[in-house]
Design an enzyme around this catalytic site. Structure first.
Site, PDB file in Angstrom:
ATOM      1  CG  HIS A  10      -2.213   0.769   1.005  1.00 31.05           C
ATOM      2  ND1 HIS A  10      -2.327   1.793   0.097  1.00 31.05           N
ATOM      3  CD2 HIS A  10      -3.444   0.652   1.571  1.00 31.05           C
ATOM      4  CE1 HIS A  10      -3.545   2.292   0.129  1.00 31.05           C
ATOM      5  NE2 HIS A  10      -4.256   1.602   1.006  1.00 31.05           N
ATOM      6  CG  ASP A  64      -3.325   4.641  -3.329  1.00 27.84           C
ATOM      7  OD1 ASP A  64      -2.623   4.313  -2.347  1.00 27.84           O
ATOM      8  OD2 ASP A  64      -3.287   5.756  -3.873  1.00 27.84           O
TER       9      ASP A  64
END
Lengths: 452, 326
Positions: A425, A429
């Protein structure tokens, strides 16, 4: 004249190799390209082939011995040639370079020593030009202790290495010295050598010490069980998984894929592909093909984090996680997006076999940009795979299982398969990851898209 | 045991030898009634008479030539030069005659003579009377070169030199004359070519000659207070040189500092350093070999400058520390 056999350096991180077995005895004749011995590195087990033709004159190391890279493991030459009784210390030349070097006519011992003086820094050319500053005493101790001076930092003027520096390095490197037999017994009995007190000189551990320690452990330890030291691939898998999990924030998305169309496509392609390649196409290859296709449409998934920069890879090289005896290795299918299903099938089968036979070459494990881990052959529906860094995402594949699903208001049985996408992450995203996974799902559900 | 000064030890060795060997006699300038430039032969003329304590004219060439000739006839002359610097005048006789004769005549003639002479600085005797030229003589095959640093060594080594059938140059350091140590009354011999470990140590080997032995021992004391253990070796004879003792010591300590008063350039320290570099001890060296010697200047008359022209205790301490990187 006799030629040195070196412990090869097979990857940028390799420092030592463990000698697993010799295929030749002293006195055996050896041809160029014949396997001489097998080693275990931190990544793979591999057979080392001979660069020379002649008689194996000397073997300096036994099975299970750890040998630093570029150290002389033995000699090949003509019968009756004299070679040193002890391995001539660390050496500078890479094996290939040495095989071509026919001009030097000095005795092997002298040559090896000259190399160790002049260019102990092995294959890094910028390093080999720099002469290591070390006192004669430091060089002597480094020879006796088989220490490469490149590993030792000197405390003297201009970094000159003193014998004290080498000795400090030796004691830090191996606080436990043990005979090969003691190591074997310790492994067999599950005794941790670190906890054994050696009775030999400088605390060297003998078999008797291990046995004595083993008895005391058995009486004191509440839980028994065999203890095996982590080494080789197992150790690396452990380190890399921990490193990945602790540095990359993992997020896992899952989706369920209706594999009806993919199964149908596979059935139709089985014959033609087998005819062409001799291999039966499996779901793994179809999934790889779909992943490569989807990655071309979502280049923001095919990325890597290097320092402070996100690197968008210009190749799609798919890692294929393969379970082997003592760990997990990931051979890489290069340019998967440019390969048809036949080529992919042939490549995957070849790599899979090589992996199980411990014959994957180091370069075949480098350069991956995305990994697929398939547990579909087990009764596993879904799992959360750990990213194979420096890649940023990994796809976990579960089994294909018939399940009741709703289709146009009816409950029908469909072959369903769960895909789990773990991503880093920091660089990817949720939305782009979801978009990629959706594309992948749709591709597998309508596999004719692959033709487009 | 009684103590004797170095000077007395030299005199005693000669007197005792002369009592038991009538072939021994001494020749030199002012050695009779005056007792020699430094008083080494004082009162000897009273016991042995002017026949055996022979005053000579001021000509080192004549004295040395006489000694070589006397030795060839079977006498065992001891030649005293007032200052070792004057060996230049005796050079042809020592280098071209004394050193060669036994070899060139196939052993049929021999030259059993001792050339005794005070060397070194520290007495304000200026440039022409303060040199240390022993390295010159070590270069000449056929000459033995002795450099005792203590009274005990001086007596024993002089006895060995007097017994030797070859020419021996016996350097007595002027500042050693007044040092004293226990010396047995009987005549004893210390073999030429046997170094003495004056102090045992484990961190560094200091090989020092003549007065530098004393300075090195003083330096070793200072170093010990800082936890540095220095071994001090006095070769005692430069030719023959006891290389074994030095090699073994360097193998033990891994470090070598060589100290002599003679000018460092071309000095005997280079010979010792090379010997180690060529030997098995090379692989035990853990620092470059350090040489300390006199500066390449004529010894100054000014006492402070004179002192600064040769290695001091502090310089030895500093050299050892440099070798140890501390």
């Amino acid at each position: 004249m006799a030629k040195e056999i070196f412990m090869p350096k097979l990857s940028s991180t390799m420092e030592v190799g463990t000698l697993l077995q010799w295929f030749k005895e002293e006195g055996d004749s050896v041809d160029i390209g014949e396997p001489l011995f097998e080693i275990m590195t931190d990544k793979i087990n591999i057979e080392v082939e001979s660069y020379e033709e002649g008689i194996l004159l000397k073997k300096y190391f036994e099975e299970d011995d750890e040998v630093p890279i570029n150290h002389v493991v033995g000699y090949i030459g003509e019968a009756g040639e004299k070679v040193p009784d002890t391995p001539p210390g660390e050496s500078g030349a890479a094996p290939q370079e040495d095989a071509e070097d026919t001009a030097a006519e000095a005795e092997p011992q002298q040559r090896a020593e000259a190399q160790s003086e002049a260019a102990p820094a092995s294959q890094d050319h910028h390093l080999s030009d720099e002469k290591i500053r070390a006192t004669p005493a430091a060089r002597r101790v480094s020879r006796e202790e088989s220490v490469s001076l490149t590993d030792v930092s000197g405390s003297g003027p201009n970094g000159r290495i003193h014998q004290g520096d080498v000795m400090a390095f030796v004691s830090s490197r191996s606080s436990t010295k043990a005979t090969p037999l003691a190591k074997k017994v310790a492994e067999g009995e599950g005794v941790n050598l670190q906890e054994v007190k050696g009775t030999g000189s400088h605390g060297k551990i003998y078999r008797a010490d291990v046995e004595a320690a083993g008895e005391s452990t058995q009486t004191s330890a509440a839980t028994g069980g065999k203890r095996v030291k982590m080494d080789g691939i197992r150790k690396v898998v452990a380190q890399r998984m921990l490193q990945s999990k602790t540095t990359a924030p993992h997020v896992t998305l899952t989706t369920e894929v209706d594999m009806t169309e993919a199964i149908s496509m596979r059935k139709q392609l089985l014959g033609p592909i087998e005819q062409q390649t001799g291999f039966r196409v499996s779901y793994t290859e179809i999934i790889l093909k779909a992943v490569a296709y989807s990655l071309t449409r979502h280049p923001n998934i095919n990325v890597s984090l290097e320092g402070n920069e996100i690197v968008y890879k210009d190749e799609i090289n798919l890692g294929l996680a393969v379970a082997v005896d003592n760990g997990l290795i990931v051979p890489v299918v290069r340019h998967a997006d440019q390969k048809g299903l036949s080529a992919l099938t042939a490549e995957c089968k070849r790599l899979g076999k090589a992996a199980r036979d411990s014959k994957v070459k180091p370069e075949e494990m480098a350069g991956g940009t995305f990994t697929v881990s398939n547990l579909g052959m087990y009764a596993i529906d879904a799992f959360t795979p750990v990213i194979n860094q420096p890649e940023s995402s990994i796809l976990g594949v579960g089994r294909i299982n018939e399940k009741p699903v709703g289709v146009n208001g009816d409950i029908v049985l469909r072959p369903m398969m769960v895909l789990s996408l773990s991503f880093d992450h920091r660089v990817i995203d949720g939305a782009p990851a979801a978009a990629f996974l959706t594309e992948l799902k749709e591709t597998l559900e309508q596999p004719f898209k692959l033709l487009v | 045991m009684r103590e004797l000064t170095y000077l007395e030890a030299v005199r005693e060795a000669m007197s005792q030898e002369m009592r038991q060997n009538e072939d021994v006699f001494i020749l030199g300038e002012d050695i009779g009634v005056y007792g020699g430039a430094f008083g080494v032969t004082r009162n000897m003329i009273e016991e042995f008479g002017p026949e055996r304590i022979r005053n000579t004219p001021i000509s080192e060439a004549a004295i040395s030539g006489t000694a070589v000739g006397a030795a060839l006839t079977g006498m065992r002359p001891i030649l005293e030069l007032q200052f070792s610097d004057f060996i230049t005048i005796a050079m042809d006789n020592m280098v071209n005659q004394a050193a060669k004769i036994r070899y060139m005549y196939g052993g049929k003639g021999k030259v059993p003579m001792v050339l005794r002479t005070p060397a070194g600085s520290g007495t304000g005797a200026a440039a022409q009377h303060s040199q240390s030229l022993e390295a010159w003589m070590t270069h000449v095959p056929g000459l033995k070169v002795v450099q005792p640093s203590t009274a005990y060594d001086a007596k024993g080594l002089l006895k060995a030199a007097m017994d030797d059938d070859n020419p021996v140059i016996f350097y007595e350091h002027k500042l050693c004359y007044k040092t004293s140590s226990e010396v047995p009354e009987e005549l004893y011999s210390i073999p030429l070519g046997k170094a003495d470990i004056k102090r045992e140590g484990k961190d560094v080997t200091i090989v020092a000659t003549a007065i530098m032995v004393h300075k090195s021992l003083e330096a070793a004391e200072a170093l010990e207070k800082e936890g540095i253990s220095a071994e001090v070796i006095d070769p005692r004879t430069l030719v023959p040189l006891d290389t074994d003792t030095i090699i073994q010591s360097v193998k033990k300590t891994s470090r070598l500092v060589v100290v002599h008063e003679a000018v460092k350039r071309g000095g005997f320290g280079g010979e010792i350093a090379s010997t180690i570099a060529e030997s098995e001890a090379f692989d035990y060296l853990d620092a470059p070999i350090k040489r300390l010697g006199g500066k390449a200047v004529p010894i100054p008359y000014n006492p402070e400058l004179e002192k600064s022209a040769i290695p001091s205790v502090n310089e030895i301490v500093a050299a050892v520390k440099e070798t140890l990187n501390r």
